[in-house]
Scaffold this active site. Structure first.
Site, PDB file in Angstrom:
ATOM      1  N   HIS B 324       0.900  -1.209  -0.035  1.00  0.00           N
ATOM      2  CA  HIS B 324       0.023  -0.062   0.065  1.00  0.00           C
ATOM      3  C   HIS B 324       0.890   1.325   0.050  1.00  0.00           C
ATOM      4  CE1 HIS B 324      -3.497  -2.787   0.915  1.00  0.00           C
ATOM      5  NE2 HIS B 324      -4.146  -1.520   0.345  1.00  0.00           N
ATOM      6  N   GLY B 325       1.957   1.238   0.703  1.00  0.00           N
ATOM      7  CA  GLY B 325       2.682   2.427   0.472  1.00  0.00           C
ATOM      8  C   GLY B 325       4.237   2.294   1.328  1.00  0.00           C
TER       9      GLY B 325
END
Lengths: 322, 472
Positions: B324-325
């Site tokens: 996701h990041g």
């Protein structure tokens, strides 16, 4: 088979446009009747009233919460809107000119110094969308909204789109019996225990902001406003409210405003520069942008003083350009 | 170009008209050109990156088919994975790891050893990289044949409705559809596609974007907020995230349907889940399946002992967090979700095995799963670790001052109005466990969608705000 589908599509299209017409008509009726603060009711009420004012102030929440029009004089009023900036102010002024409702003597426009930078222009145009009801009715508002994109005008095929967003409160606020009433457009912020926290965190966020490039369209809007005031034969004054902290972009913005105002013969009072020390005092602030109610009254008196000085043309002092 | 913008509407209408009027054989070419144009509209330079990713797996796909030597094939797979993950690492994770190394070395030697680069993250890189990896692995495992037409393979990776935020499609599902030339646009297909688009747009512009205004206002000046406000803001953020991503996914499915393609449904009423296992089967389905098939099962899944199952679950959720990041916050989110999942596995293994729980009592788990998921999203939404800790601290305080007044002021705000409708519809269809739209009556169906259309027109945020998952 195909005939039935085509017929179905035609029926749905007719249904949609029929509903759109009904919804548009109903909302128009509600909008015209509305005189509460929400959904542009205050502006609507102002356009329809017969009361004549000498001075009108337009700006953002920093005017709503920091300037008490009643302290400035009897025939002074305030048409500011929270989070609405310079292009919104010009749009309101243009609308007032169109409806012949500009004040008799002075128009004061509060300006935020980040508005002179190109980085904020998109937001300035978004602000004008609050007035979409007047799309097609006012040239300045129409052309500013059209700047959002080449296809923007397509949205107005549906008349209900003019009531998109904030205007839905026309339906829901009567359910809650909410009709914000203010003291002549003044919403004082009462001191609280969280003020210091808000100020500190707000300052941290403010220090992260960097604006660098001057907005080339900004001065065109100032000139437009100046022309409106000249046609109405009233005085135009720009002010910038006090700040607890003055970041670099504000200093740069002040220079740009100085230059533009000087060039066009407009008065500009920068309270942030004039009274930098007086307002660098934590207990005066509700957060990093807004003074609390006590400080707001004191600030209003300072505004009154400065406006008085402006009426004497020979006087020259720091921060003001004639 | 965002799905919720007029630019996209004009683009899609043009594609739609051209696509259905030209001969069937040439349709995929039009789609390929339009998909690359769609990507280039955002940043023309990164089109080369997309093409590079395409070329790598196209070549390796052919290589896996032509070579009979299993050792060479394995080396080929390692090279293909390294190139794909290398690209992803360079653009998405380089600075994260460089920062970590620099923190370590600054402490030891008082100077930075790895330079940082300010690189713009290519939109959708995580999605198309995963899609391309799945193709390489499937071809390597002989589960699908390699695609010999470079153009068609390029379309598989760049198909514009799902290019920037999924669903992550498998080659076995999408490539046969690209190869089917004689598609026809039936009235039912058109209607069904339009419904998906309309409902997705409603979720995005009415619910998600309006909730974003309320949530963002609470995340400003965080230190002056009460625990109750932050808890309520987090609940609203959970719905915002769901509507933002599910709205995008539904629009993607609808747009693909309008072009004659079927994409995977990414969400299946996840908030009507009585356990985390069920929740992750219903939330971001295409990514969950990807992790299941390409990480969890190859590591041994849950077929071996409990320790291996826990290890595999932990790995999947940590990787999911990082996917996701590249921030500590997303890592923390992944860890929290993993811990909850592991606790559930342990409870199931040690307690529930011996207790009979009637199926009708399972609904009691729904609010429990939802509440815990809301809490896991704290680091997901926060700007940094300090903010996350501050929010947890505030929520733990349980001071609910001002919450009532805030809710009273906003209970008819556009975001909450949209949310009421959404919750009603979700519960209605979710409890029936029916993911298809079976509104039988034509008149009520037309009336329903007309209301949705006008809700979009009246309440929809028209600022063209970006989708949350575009940043991944």
């Amino acid at each position: 088979m195909i005939r039935s589908y085509v017929l179905h599509i035609i029926l749905i299209t007719a249904l949609i446009f029929g509903c759109d017409y009904l919804i548009g008509t109903y909302f128009s009726f509600r909008f015209e009747k509305n005189t509460c603060e929400h959904a542009g009711g205050d502006l609507n009420a102002f356009l329809k009233s017969d009361e004549v004012y000498d001075t009108l102030i337009i700006g953002s929440s920093r005017v709503n919460t920091m300037i008490n029009p009643n302290l400035l004089g009897n025939k002074v009023t305030n048409l500011s809107k929270p989070a609405k900036h310079f292009y919104y102010s010009v749009s309101v002024a243009d609308l007032l000119y169109q409806y012949r409702r500009l004040p008799k003597k002075t128009l004061i426009v509060n300006i935020e110094l980040e508005d002179v930078f190109i980085e904020t222009e998109e937001r300035l145009i978004e602000d004008v969308c609050y007035l979409k009801y007047y799309y097609g009715k006012n040239d300045f508002i129409t052309s500013t909204i059209n700047e959002r994109g080449i296809f923007e005008r397509l949205k107005f095929i549906f008349s209900s789109y003019r009531f998109n967003g904030e205007n839905f409160k026309l339906l829901t606020n009567p359910l809650q019996d909410i009709c914000d009433k203010s003291e002549n457009g003044f919403f004082p912020l009462i001191k609280g225990k969280n003020d210091k926290k808000r100020l500190k965190q707000g300052l941290l966020e403010m220090k992260k902001l960097h604006y660098t490039i001057e907005n080339p369209h900004f001065d065109q809007n100032i000139i437009h406003l100046k022309k409106l005031c000249d046609k109405a034969r009233i005085q135009l004054i720009f002010i910038h409210g006090p700040n607890y902290f003055i970041p670099e972009y504000m200093q740069k913005g002040d220079l740009i405003m100085d230059r533009i105002c000087k060039k066009n013969g407009i008065s500009f009072i920068n309270f942030s520069k004039l009274y930098a020390n007086e307002f660098h005092f934590e207990p005066l602030w509700y957060d990093h942008l807004h003074l609390n109610s006590d400080a707001a009254n004191n600030y209003t008196l300072l505004v009154k003083e400065e406006l008085k000085k402006l009426k004497k043309p020979a006087t020259k002092y720091r921060g003001i350009i004639h | 170009m965002l799905f919720n913008s007029l630019d996209f509407l004009i683009f899609f209408l043009s594609v739609f008209v051209v696509y259905w009027t030209i001969p069937c054989r040439a349709r995929w070419i039009i789609l390929l050109i339009c998909s690359y144009f769609f990507y280039a509209y955002w940043n023309p330079l990164y089109v080369f990156l997309l093409f590079a990713s395409t070329l790598i797996d196209y070549i390796f796909g052919l290589y896996f088919t032509s070579s009979n030597n299993s050792w060479k094939q394995r080396v080929g797979l390692i090279v293909s994975l390294s190139l794909n993950l290398g690209m992803l690492f360079s653009f998405k994770y380089y600075n994260f790891f460089a920062d970590g190394i620099n923190v370590l070395f600054t402490g030891l030697f008082n100077h930075k050893v790895v330079p940082n680069f300010s690189i713009l993250l290519p939109v959708g890189i995580s999605f198309y990289t995963f899609q391309s990896i799945s193709y390489a692995i499937d071809v390597y495992k002989k589960q699908i044949p390699a695609e010999r037409n470079l153009g068609k393979f390029a379309l598989y990776l760049s198909f514009f409705p799902q290019l920037v935020a999924g669903p992550i499609e498998r080659a076995k599902d999408l490539l046969p559809q690209i190869n089917t030339a004689n598609k026809t646009l039936s009235y039912d297909l058109f209607k069904s596609g339009l419904k998906y688009v309309l409902w997705g747009l409603f979720m995005k512009v009415v619910v998600a974007d309006n909730l974003a205004t309320l949530v963002d206002s609470k995340f400003e000046l965080l230190s002056s907020r009460t625990g109750g406000e932050m808890l309520f803001a987090m609940i609203l953020f959970t719905f915002q995230l769901y509507c933002d991503f599910n709205g995008y996914s539904r629009m993607a499915v609808g747009l693909a349907k309008l072009l004659g393609y079927d994409l995977l449904i990414n969400f299946n009423y996840p908030f009507v889940s009585s356990s985390f296992t069920e929740f992750w089967r219903k939330w971001h389905i295409s990514l969950s399946r990807w992790f299941r098939d390409y990480i969890y099962h190859p590591l041994g899944g849950s077929k071996k002992n409990l320790g291996i199952t826990i290890r595999n679950t932990a790995i999947v959720f940590i990787v999911s967090g990082l996917w996701h990041g590249a921030t500590i916050n997303f890592l923390l989110w992944g860890v929290m979700c993993g811990v909850l999942m592991i606790i559930e596995i342990l409870i199931k293994n040690y307690f529930l095995q011996h207790i009979y729980l009637p199926a009708r009592l399972k609904f009691l788990g729904i609010p429990f799963v939802f509440s815990l998921f809301v809490l896991t999203l704290v680091p997901f939404r926060s700007n940094d670790l300090n903010d996350s800790l501050l929010i947890f601290e505030k929520i733990a305080d349980c001071s609910f001052n001002e919450l009532y007044f805030w809710f009273a002021d906003n209970r008819f705000s556009p975001g909450l109005l949209g949310l009421y409708i959404l919750i009603f519809i979700e519960i209605w269809f979710g409890l029936k466990l029916n993911s298809s739209w079976n509104i039988k009556n034509r008149i009520s169906e037309s009336a329903f969608y007309t209301v949705i259309f006008f809700m979009i027109l009246l309440l929809g945020k028209d600022t063209g705000s970006q989708f949350i998952y575009f940043q991944f």
